[in-house]
Design a protein around this motif. Sequence first.
Motif, mmCIF file in Angstrom:
data_model
loop_
_atom_site.group_PDB
_atom_site.id
_atom_site.type_symbol
_atom_site.label_atom_id
_atom_site.label_comp_id
_atom_site.label_asym_id
_atom_site.label_seq_id
_atom_site.Cartn_x
_atom_site.Cartn_y
_atom_site.Cartn_z
ATOM 1 N N UNK A 21 56.766 2.062 34.032
ATOM 2 C CA UNK A 21 56.812 2.809 35.286
ATOM 3 C C UNK A 21 55.595 3.708 35.354
ATOM 4 N N UNK A 22 54.905 3.684 36.490
ATOM 5 C CA UNK A 22 53.751 4.544 36.699
ATOM 6 C C UNK A 22 54.001 5.435 37.906
ATOM 7 N N UNK A 23 53.800 6.726 37.723
ATOM 8 C CA UNK A 23 53.983 7.685 38.813
ATOM 9 C C UNK A 23 52.637 7.923 39.470
ATOM 10 N N UNK A 24 52.468 7.446 40.699
ATOM 11 C CA UNK A 24 51.200 7.564 41.413
ATOM 12 C C UNK A 24 51.346 8.542 42.575
ATOM 13 N N UNK A 25 50.224 8.980 43.164
ATOM 14 C CA UNK A 25 50.323 9.874 44.326
ATOM 15 C C UNK A 25 51.081 9.260 45.494
ATOM 16 N N UNK A 26 51.127 7.915 45.546
ATOM 17 C CA UNK A 26 51.813 7.226 46.637
ATOM 18 C C UNK A 26 53.264 6.893 46.317
ATOM 19 N N UNK A 27 53.702 7.130 45.088
ATOM 20 C CA UNK A 27 55.072 6.819 44.717
ATOM 21 C C UNK A 27 55.164 6.090 43.397
ATOM 22 N N UNK A 28 56.338 5.556 43.129
ATOM 23 C CA UNK A 28 56.617 4.872 41.865
ATOM 24 C C UNK A 28 56.102 3.435 41.913
ATOM 25 N N UNK A 29 55.441 3.023 40.845
ATOM 26 C CA UNK A 29 55.046 1.628 40.677
ATOM 27 C C UNK A 29 55.593 1.158 39.336
ATOM 28 N N UNK A 30 55.884 -0.140 39.213
ATOM 29 C CA UNK A 30 56.431 -0.622 37.944
ATOM 30 C C UNK A 30 56.114 -2.083 37.735
ATOM 31 N N UNK A 31 56.116 -2.480 36.476
ATOM 32 C CA UNK A 31 55.924 -3.882 36.091
ATOM 33 C C UNK A 31 56.851 -4.179 34.917
ATOM 34 N N UNK A 32 57.164 -5.472 34.720
ATOM 35 C CA UNK A 32 57.941 -5.885 33.555
ATOM 36 C C UNK A 32 56.969 -6.209 32.425
ATOM 37 N N UNK A 33 56.716 -5.245 31.588
ATOM 38 C CA UNK A 33 55.855 -5.430 30.425
ATOM 39 C C UNK A 33 56.114 -4.283 29.459
ATOM 40 N N UNK A 34 55.683 -4.469 28.235
ATOM 41 C CA UNK A 34 55.792 -3.426 27.220
ATOM 42 C C UNK A 34 54.411 -3.145 26.662
ATOM 43 N N UNK A 35 53.942 -1.935 26.878
ATOM 44 C CA UNK A 35 52.680 -1.475 26.287
ATOM 45 C C UNK A 35 52.759 0.042 26.171
ATOM 46 N N UNK A 36 51.856 0.660 25.425
ATOM 47 C CA UNK A 36 51.945 2.107 25.207
ATOM 48 C C UNK A 36 52.011 2.886 26.520
ATOM 49 N N UNK A 37 52.867 3.928 26.512
ATOM 50 C CA UNK A 37 53.048 4.773 27.686
ATOM 51 C C UNK A 37 53.102 6.227 27.236
ATOM 52 N N UNK A 38 53.069 7.134 28.202
ATOM 53 C CA UNK A 38 53.130 8.559 27.867
ATOM 54 C C UNK A 38 54.449 8.922 27.198
ATOM 55 N N UNK A 39 55.513 8.257 27.609
ATOM 56 C CA UNK A 39 56.804 8.448 26.960
ATOM 57 C C UNK A 39 57.552 7.123 26.971
ATOM 58 N N UNK A 40 58.220 6.818 25.871
ATOM 59 C CA UNK A 40 58.957 5.560 25.743
ATOM 60 C C UNK A 40 60.407 5.861 25.400
#
Length: 245
Positions: A187-206
């Motif tokens: 999940x990515x929080x952008x200025x335009x809203x929430x975006x997401x993809x089905x994948x696993x890679x390093x994130x700010x919090x897991x």
Amino acid sequence: MDTTRLAAGLREHTAGFAAAVENADPDRRVPTCPEWPLRVLVGHVGQEHRWAASIVRTGPSPVPDPFDADPGTPGKWSDWLNQGAADLEEAVQAAGDTPVWTFFGPQPAGFWLRRMLHDTTVHHADAALAAGKGFTVAPDLAADAISEWLELLSDPVTASLKPGFAELRGTGQTLLLDPGEGPGWLITRTPDGVRWTRESRPADVTLTGPVADLLLVFTRRLPADRVTIAGDEALAAHWLAHTAA
């Protein structure tokens, strides 16, 4: 997920919900829906199935008030709940591929079967927690419920329906829901809203745990400590504080 699986899931979780509330006190408060006694939770589930069936058949109608629902006496709850789920399944099957109204524009009638399945699943958990009974959900249904909730959160219409969701906007912060096996939800929080993809890679919090636990933490039915949190815990806490299903 095809209509057959969605319908089977709706039947399963409606029946599970009915079993969870059997012989329960109608006035018992639901801890995860603190404004509702159990009878209102029961009324809401049966009411929303009938409301969705009506939309599929005849078009949009106002969102009903759960406090106006009349599920009857507790001894009749099971039949009333299962009849509502069957009515929705029948309406969706009859509609076939015909587009129907949704908050997000015309979509296949299966939209409402999927929406009601996942809402019923979460409310099944509510009922089980309130009644002190067990709750299980199949991994494929739990995974689809997470995906469907992210689809709703990432649609611009959602923030107009619930302005509080605008707080989920950000500047690129990332959260990963990691089920341990298979792809997760990035999940990515952008200025335009929430975006997401089905994948696993390093994130700010897991957040890592079984997919059923991830679903119930994600929908705020279980506390966050039911899963493992690594990274920016404040980011996870902020997300959970500004979402509700």
